[in-house]
Design a protein around this motif. Structure first.
Motif, short mmCIF file in Angstrom:
data_model
loop_
_atom_site.label_atom_id
_atom_site.label_comp_id
_atom_site.label_asym_id
_atom_site.label_seq_id
_atom_site.Cartn_x
_atom_site.Cartn_y
_atom_site.Cartn_z
N SER A 184 -39.77 1.96 38.85
CA SER A 184 -39.02 3.19 38.56
C SER A 184 -37.84 2.91 37.63
N GLU B 66 -38.74 12.27 38.05
CA GLU B 66 -40.17 11.91 38.06
C GLU B 66 -40.53 11.02 39.27
N CYS B 67 -39.52 10.61 40.07
CA CYS B 67 -39.81 9.72 41.21
C CYS B 67 -40.26 10.54 42.42
N CYS C 146 -39.17 11.71 48.29
CA CYS C 146 -39.19 10.24 48.20
C CYS C 146 -38.90 9.70 49.60
N LEU D 249 -32.86 7.65 43.18
CA LEU D 249 -34.08 8.43 43.44
C LEU D 249 -33.77 9.93 43.44
N THR E 246 -40.31 0.54 43.38
CA THR E 246 -38.87 0.67 43.14
C THR E 246 -38.50 0.03 41.80
N PHE F 171 -40.90 4.29 48.34
CA PHE F 171 -40.17 3.27 47.58
C PHE F 171 -39.63 2.25 48.59
N GLN G 155 -33.64 10.76 39.59
CA GLN G 155 -34.82 10.55 38.73
C GLN G 155 -35.89 11.57 39.10
#
Ligand SMILES: NC(=O)c1ccc[n+]([C@@H]2O[C@H](COP(=O)([O-])OP(=O)(O)OC[C@H]3O[C@@H](n4cnc5c(N)ncnc54)[C@H](OP(=O)(O)O)[C@@H]3O)[C@@H](O)[C@H]2O)c1
Length: 301
Positions: A282, A218-219, A161, A213, A279, A223, A216
């Motif tokens: 998410s 899946e992120c 990320c 981030l 962002t 962002f 998470q």
């Protein structure tokens, strides 16, 4: 409990990030060029300190790396030599960091890397979201190259990320600390036309976003680390002066800033109307989305 390796942990953003990370019950190792004693004083007594990237494979398994290291971009004019220092401390440093991580038997699952809204260049009134293209100029190229280097961590099986950080606001560092003395004296004012968009974020929101981030799974991707409510420079000036109960009628012409700061005046004069679309998508929630409430919280501290 996760184990995070943080570079730039002693910085304006990093030191708050360390405090919030420790408060959340995680374990931290910080890479720093400073003496270990100084690092633990700044980042927390329980922090493990490394001064050489080659020490990374000898640390207990790392869950995620948060990479914020970089020479200050607002210090000094952007001479050719200074530009090289700014690039090396981000791009080359990230390459060395990833080369070392490649040698670890157990690799971290995620890299949360710094970047900046300077990525978008000078955008006038156009809204910049994460899928917008990169702009032109030194800062835009720096961010683009830094993100590209960070993205190579995906070849090591890491989730990446990149946080495009806006102007981070808090009292004891960054842009606001530099502005406050003049505004407190009633000598604050607009920069250039005052019409340029100023995309900002409260330091706590940025640190919570970085930790969010990291958690998470899946992120991945870019962002924007700035609030959904950017303001023009003139609006920022008016709100800050109002909160301090001071006038702010001075105007610093763009030409004077360019004469004083050279090319780096673009950090103050470029217009970036950044919207954190990815962002928000998410699920991240800003605690301080609006400028008056953010400044109120900061100035009352
Ligand atoms: N603050 C903002 O408003 C803002 C906005 C957009 C983007 N950013 C970016 O976010 C990152 C962190 O910002 P910050 O405000 O916390 O910066 P900062 O206060 O200047 O801290 C920078 C950190 O980077 C480390 N560092 C500097 N040069 C280094 C080098 N050559 N090699 C290794 N480490 C080095 C320093 O660590 P040691 O001295 O302990 O080694 C320091 O902890 C920076 O990349 C910055 O450009 C910040």
């Amino acid at each position: 409990m996760a184990h995070l390796l943080i570079t730039g942990g002693t910085g304006f953003i990093g030191q708050r990030l360390c405090k919030l990370t420790l408060a959340a019950g995680h374990r931290i190792s910080v890479f720093s060029r400073r003496p270990a004693q100084q690092v633990t004083r700044i980042c927390g007594a329980s922090v493990a300190v490394i001064s050489d990237l080659h020490q990374i494979p000898h640390l207990p398994a790392i869950d995620a790396v948060i990479n914020l290291a970089g020479e200050p971009i607002m210090e000094g004019r952007w001479s050719t030599a200074r530009k090289q220092i700014l690039r090396n401390s981000r791009i080359d440093f990230t390459r060395h960091l990833l080369d070392t991580l490649a040698k670890c038997s157990s690799r971290p699952r995620a890299l949360i890397n710094g970047s900046a809204i300077g990525y978008y260049g000078d955008c006038g009134d156009k809204e910049c979201i994460e899928s917008s293209s990169a702009g032109t100029g030194f800062a835009a190229q720096l961010c683009r190259d830094w993100e590209a280097e960070a993205q190579t961590a995906s070849t090591l099986g890491m989730r990446v990320c990149c946080v495009r950080i806006g102007v981070v606001l808090d009292r004891d560092g960054g842009a606001l600390q530099r502005m406050l003395p003049a505004f407190r004296l009633g000598a604050g004012g607009t920069l250039g036309s005052g019409q340029q968009w100023f995309s900002w974020i409260h330091r706590d929101d940025l640190c919570h976003l970085i930790l969010y981030l990291q958690q998470q799974k899946e992120c991945r991707g870019a962002f924007n680390g700035s609030t959904p409510h950017p303001v023009r420079n003139a609006e920022f000036t008016r709100i800050l002066a109002q909160q301090l109960h001071r006038p702010a009628v001075l105007k610093t012409p763009a030409a004077a800033l360019k004469l004083l700061l050279g090319e780096s005046a673009s950090l103050l004069l470029d217009s970036q109307r950044v919207i954190p679309t990815a962002t928000l998508a998410s699920g991240f929630q800003f605690q301080y989305p609006e400028l008056p409430m953010a400044l109120d919280a900061i100035l009352k501290k």
